[in-house]
Design a protein around this motif. Structure first.
Motif, PDB file in Angstrom:
ATOM      1  N   VAL A 219      38.038  47.173 107.926  1.00  0.00           N
ATOM      2  CA  VAL A 219      37.930  46.534 109.120  1.00  0.00           C
ATOM      3  C   VAL A 219      37.912  45.005 108.715  1.00  0.00           C
ATOM      4  CG1 VAL A 219      35.337  45.134 109.915  1.00  0.00           C
ATOM      5  CG2 VAL A 219      35.493  47.719 109.741  1.00  0.00           C
ATOM      6  N   THR A 220      37.121  44.428 107.037  1.00  0.00           N
ATOM      7  CA  THR A 220      37.626  43.033 107.342  1.00  0.00           C
ATOM      8  C   THR A 220      39.344  42.240 106.760  1.00  0.00           C
ATOM      9  OG1 THR A 220      37.150  43.526 104.124  1.00  0.00           O
ATOM     10  CG2 THR A 220      35.510  42.143 105.960  1.00  0.00           C
ATOM     11  N   LEU A 221      39.787  44.000 106.248  1.00  0.00           N
ATOM     12  CA  LEU A 221      41.303  43.386 106.584  1.00  0.00           C
ATOM     13  C   LEU A 221      42.056  43.285 107.530  1.00  0.00           C
ATOM     14  CD1 LEU A 221      44.383  44.141 104.984  1.00  0.00           C
ATOM     15  CD2 LEU A 221      43.677  46.042 105.338  1.00  0.00           C
ATOM     16  N   ILE A 228      40.905  36.061 112.484  1.00  0.00           N
ATOM     17  CA  ILE A 228      39.674  36.276 113.176  1.00  0.00           C
ATOM     18  C   ILE A 228      38.822  35.373 112.648  1.00  0.00           C
ATOM     19  CG2 ILE A 228      38.096  37.284 114.569  1.00  0.00           C
ATOM     20  CD1 ILE A 228      39.699  40.146 115.247  1.00  0.00           C
ATOM     21  N   VAL A 229      38.998  36.127 111.190  1.00  0.00           N
ATOM     22  CA  VAL A 229      38.484  35.380 110.209  1.00  0.00           C
ATOM     23  C   VAL A 229      38.707  34.746 108.739  1.00  0.00           C
ATOM     24  CG1 VAL A 229      36.158  35.328 108.544  1.00  0.00           C
ATOM     25  CG2 VAL A 229      35.775  36.646 110.844  1.00  0.00           C
ATOM     26  N   THR A 230      38.675  33.977 108.321  1.00  0.00           N
ATOM     27  CA  THR A 230      39.966  33.212 107.179  1.00  0.00           C
ATOM     28  C   THR A 230      38.763  33.054 106.407  1.00  0.00           C
ATOM     29  OG1 THR A 230      41.115  32.225 108.626  1.00  0.00           O
ATOM     30  CG2 THR A 230      40.942  32.276 106.578  1.00  0.00           C
ATOM     31  N   VAL A 231      38.342  33.521 105.228  1.00  0.00           N
ATOM     32  CA  VAL A 231      37.682  32.958 103.591  1.00  0.00           C
ATOM     33  C   VAL A 231      39.225  32.926 102.663  1.00  0.00           C
ATOM     34  CG1 VAL A 231      36.275  34.136 102.218  1.00  0.00           C
ATOM     35  CG2 VAL A 231      36.047  34.944 104.157  1.00  0.00           C
ATOM     36  N   PRO A 232      38.152  31.626 102.601  1.00  0.00           N
ATOM     37  CA  PRO A 232      39.487  30.978 101.842  1.00  0.00           C
ATOM     38  C   PRO A 232      39.383  31.881  99.708  1.00  0.00           C
ATOM     39  CG  PRO A 232      38.400  29.145 101.908  1.00  0.00           C
ATOM     40  CD  PRO A 232      37.520  30.778 102.526  1.00  0.00           C
ATOM     41  N   HIS A 272      36.242  43.073  99.805  1.00  0.00           N
ATOM     42  CA  HIS A 272      37.547  43.606  98.542  1.00  0.00           C
ATOM     43  C   HIS A 272      38.539  43.848 100.080  1.00  0.00           C
ATOM     44  CE1 HIS A 272      36.643  44.629  94.319  1.00  0.00           C
ATOM     45  NE2 HIS A 272      35.491  44.942  95.667  1.00  0.00           N
ATOM     46  N   GLY A 273      38.090  43.652 101.421  1.00  0.00           N
ATOM     47  CA  GLY A 273      39.032  43.733 102.334  1.00  0.00           C
ATOM     48  C   GLY A 273      39.864  42.179 102.510  1.00  0.00           C
ATOM     49  N   PHE A 297      49.816  48.745 105.985  1.00  0.00           N
ATOM     50  CA  PHE A 297      49.890  48.118 104.804  1.00  0.00           C
ATOM     51  C   PHE A 297      48.029  49.420 104.496  1.00  0.00           C
ATOM     52  CE2 PHE A 297      47.347  45.364 101.860  1.00  0.00           C
ATOM     53  CZ  PHE A 297      48.765  45.033 100.865  1.00  0.00           C
ATOM     54  N   ASN A 298      47.423  49.359 105.420  1.00  0.00           N
ATOM     55  CA  ASN A 298      45.890  49.837 105.349  1.00  0.00           C
ATOM     56  C   ASN A 298      45.874  50.990 104.910  1.00  0.00           C
ATOM     57  OD1 ASN A 298      43.324  49.102 105.455  1.00  0.00           O
ATOM     58  ND2 ASN A 298      43.527  50.521 107.594  1.00  0.00           N
ATOM     59  N   ILE A 299      46.761  51.870 105.661  1.00  0.00           N
ATOM     60  CA  ILE A 299      47.302  53.669 105.593  1.00  0.00           C
ATOM     61  C   ILE A 299      47.713  53.370 103.727  1.00  0.00           C
ATOM     62  CG2 ILE A 299      48.900  55.982 106.019  1.00  0.00           C
ATOM     63  CD1 ILE A 299      48.897  54.748 108.841  1.00  0.00           C
ATOM     64  N   GLY A 300      48.890  52.322 103.362  1.00  0.00           N
ATOM     65  CA  GLY A 300      49.118  53.022 101.831  1.00  0.00           C
ATOM     66  C   GLY A 300      48.258  52.778 101.201  1.00  0.00           C
ATOM     67  N   VAL A 301      47.504  51.232 101.473  1.00  0.00           N
ATOM     68  CA  VAL A 301      45.987  51.395  99.953  1.00  0.00           C
ATOM     69  C   VAL A 301      45.487  52.920 100.532  1.00  0.00           C
ATOM     70  CG1 VAL A 301      43.842  50.053  99.994  1.00  0.00           C
ATOM     71  CG2 VAL A 301      46.420  48.675 100.242  1.00  0.00           C
ATOM     72  N   GLU A 302      45.202  53.443 101.337  1.00  0.00           N
ATOM     73  CA  GLU A 302      44.147  54.059 101.118  1.00  0.00           C
ATOM     74  C   GLU A 302      44.733  55.562 100.951  1.00  0.00           C
ATOM     75  OE1 GLU A 302      41.286  53.455 102.037  1.00  0.00           O
ATOM     76  OE2 GLU A 302      41.894  52.041 103.461  1.00  0.00           O
ATOM     77  N   ILE A 303      46.329  55.730 100.977  1.00  0.00           N
ATOM     78  CA  ILE A 303      46.674  56.035 100.066  1.00  0.00           C
ATOM     79  C   ILE A 303      46.318  55.960  98.771  1.00  0.00           C
ATOM     80  CG2 ILE A 303      49.016  57.914  99.285  1.00  0.00           C
ATOM     81  CD1 ILE A 303      49.842  57.049 102.706  1.00  0.00           C
ATOM     82  N   GLY A 304      47.146  55.040  97.627  1.00  0.00           N
ATOM     83  CA  GLY A 304      46.867  54.288  97.028  1.00  0.00           C
ATOM     84  C   GLY A 304      45.602  54.788  95.704  1.00  0.00           C
ATOM     85  N   GLN A 305      44.995  54.734  96.911  1.00  0.00           N
ATOM     86  CA  GLN A 305      43.088  54.668  96.657  1.00  0.00           C
ATOM     87  C   GLN A 305      42.753  56.131  96.638  1.00  0.00           C
ATOM     88  OE1 GLN A 305      39.772  52.604  98.800  1.00  0.00           O
ATOM     89  NE2 GLN A 305      39.433  54.682  99.515  1.00  0.00           N
TER      90      GLN A 305
END
Length: 351
Positions: A219-221, A228-232, A272-273, A297-305
Motif C-alpha cells: 500500500v505505502t510503496l 500521492i503521499v511523500t514522507v522524507p 517499511h513500504g 518492483f513490488n513483485i520482486g520484493v515479495e519474491i525476495g522476501q
C-alpha cells in the motif's frame, strides 16, 4: 560447549547480516542515467551511513561547500565511471555533489559526459569499490532515445553495453530483478522479518505475519511511488530502525509476543513500504515506466522476501529443537535489537 555452537552461529550470522551498517562495507547505490544528443547525465544516490566513514565524511563536506573535499570526490568519480560511445571515450565534465545536509541520510553524485557521437554502441563502466566500499553495487535506470532499461552494476558485472539506436521494449521483469536485488541487500528489512518471525508459533502464524507485512508495504510503496503521499527519508529511515528495535524488544519482554504480532507486522509494514518506495523514486521513473516499475518492483520484493523466509524458517526450526525452543528466539531477538539500536542512533544523527 558444542551445544552452544549452533546458537553462537545464529548470533554471528545475524551480526554479519547487519554488517553493512556495523562495518560500513556494503551499500547499494541508486542510479539514474539519461542520454540524449551526445550528452549523458549520470546521477547516483548513496546512503551515507552505509559508506566507509572516510568517504561519507568527504561527501558530506563536499555537499556543504568544502572545495577541497569536492575535488577529492570529483576525482574519485572520474576514476570510477567511464563512458564510451561508438568506440570513442566520452569526456567527463562537471561533477556535482549534493544532499548530505542537516539530517540528510543520502548524498548525490552527478557527472556530466559529452560524446563526439550521438549514435552507436554505448559502453558504461563503473567501479566505485575504492571509494564506496569493496562490496558496493548499483541498481539503476538508463534512459536513451530508444527507451528505458534497468541496469545492475555489481561484483559480477562492472559494465553495461546498449545500442543507442535500438528501440527497447522494457517490461516489468527487469523491475522484478531490481526488487529481488533490493530486498536481499536490504538488511534492515530482512532483520525486521527475523524479529517478526523469531517467536512465530506454527505455519498459520507465519502466514498471517508475512501476509500482513506484504499488504501493508504494498500500500505505502504504491502511494509513495505514485506521488500521492511523500514522507522524507530522514524521517522514514530512523522509523524503520525503530520498528526493528520495538519488535525485538517485544520478543524479549512480552509475555506472548506472537498473539498480536500480525497487527504490528501490518502497522510497521506501512513504514517499511515508504522505505521501498525510495528506491523507485531515486530511479527517476515516469509515465508507463513508473507503472511497470511499481508492479514489477513490488513483485520482486515479495519474491525476495519469500526466498529469505524459505531459508530462515527451516534454520530457525532446526536451531529451536529441545532446549533451543526458548533460547534461540531470545538470541536472535537480542542480536536484532543490538543492530537495530545501532542503526537507530546512527540514522537519527546522520548528516
Amino acid at each position: 560447549m558444542t551445544r552452544l555452537a549452533p546458537w553462537a552461529l545464529l548470533w554471528l550470522t545475524l551480526i554479519d547480516c547487519g554488517g553493512g551498517a556495523l562495518a560500513h562495507v556494503t551499500t547499494t547505490g541508486l542510479l539514474r542515467i539519461e542520454f540524449i544528443g551526445g550528452r549523458m547525465l549520470y546521477a547516483l544516490s548513496v546512503v551515507l551511513p552505509e559508506l566507509p566513514a572516510a568517504s561519507a565524511t568527504i561527501l558530506t563536506a563536499a555537499a556543504n561547500g568544502d572545495r577541497g573535499a569536492a575535488e577529492v570526490a570529483a576525482e574519485a568519480a572520474r576514476r570510477s565511471v567511464t563512458v564510451d560511445l561508438d568506440g570513442a571515450r566520452c569526456r567527463t565534465g562537471r561533477v556535482r555533489i549534493g544532499g548530505a545536509g542537516t539530517n540528510e541520510t543520502r548524498a548525490t553524485i552527478e557527472i556530466d559526459f559529452t560524446c563526439d557521437a550521438s549514435h552507436g554502441r554505448l559502453d558504461i563502466a563503473e567501479d566505485w569499490r575504492a571509494f564506496l566500499g569493496e562490496h558496493y553495487q548499483t541498481l539503476g535506470n538508463l534512459r536513451t532515445p530508444g527507451g528505458e532499461r534497468q541496469v545492475i552494476f555489481g561484483e559480477e558485472t562492472r559494465s553495461v553495453t546498449v545500442d543507442i539506436d535500438r528501440t527497447v521494449a522494457t517490461g516489468w521483469f527487469d523491475f522484478v530483478k531490481l526488487g529481488i536485488a533490493h530486498i536481499l541487500t536490504g538488511y534492515d528489512h530482512l532483520l525486521f522479518l527475523v524479529a517478526l518471525l523469531a517467536t512465530a508459533r506454527g505455519g498459520w502464524s507465519v502466514v498471517r505475519i508475512v501476509t500482513a507485512f506484504t499488504l501493508a508495504h504494498s500500500v505505502t510503496l504504491s502511494i509513495a511511488a505514485l506521488g500521492i503521499v511523500t514522507v522524507p527519508e530522514r524521517i522514514i529511515e530512523p522509523l524503520i530502525a525503530a520498528t526493528i528495535v520495538w519488535v525485538a524488544l517485544e520478543n524479549l519482554f512480552a509475555t506472548d509476543p506472537d498473539r498480536m504480532r500480525w497487527l504490528w507486522s501490518f502497522g510497521f509494514g506501512l513504514v517499511h513500504g515508504f522505505g521501498f518506495a525510495s528506491a523507485l523514486g531515486e530511479l527517476g521513473l515516469r509515465g508507463p515506466a513508473l507503472v511497470r516499475g511499481l508492479v514489477g518492483f513490488n513483485i520482486g520484493v515479495e519474491i525476495g522476501q519469500l526466498i529469505f523466509v524459505a531459508i530462515f524458517l527451516p534454520a530457525l526450526t532446526w536451531l529451536a529443537r529441545g532446549r533451543g525452543a526458548r533460547l534461540t528466539p531470545r538470541i536472535a531477538s537480542l542480536a536484532v535489537a543490538v543492530i537495530g539500536t545501532y542503526w537507530l542512533v546512527e540514522r537519527i544523527f546522520a548528516g
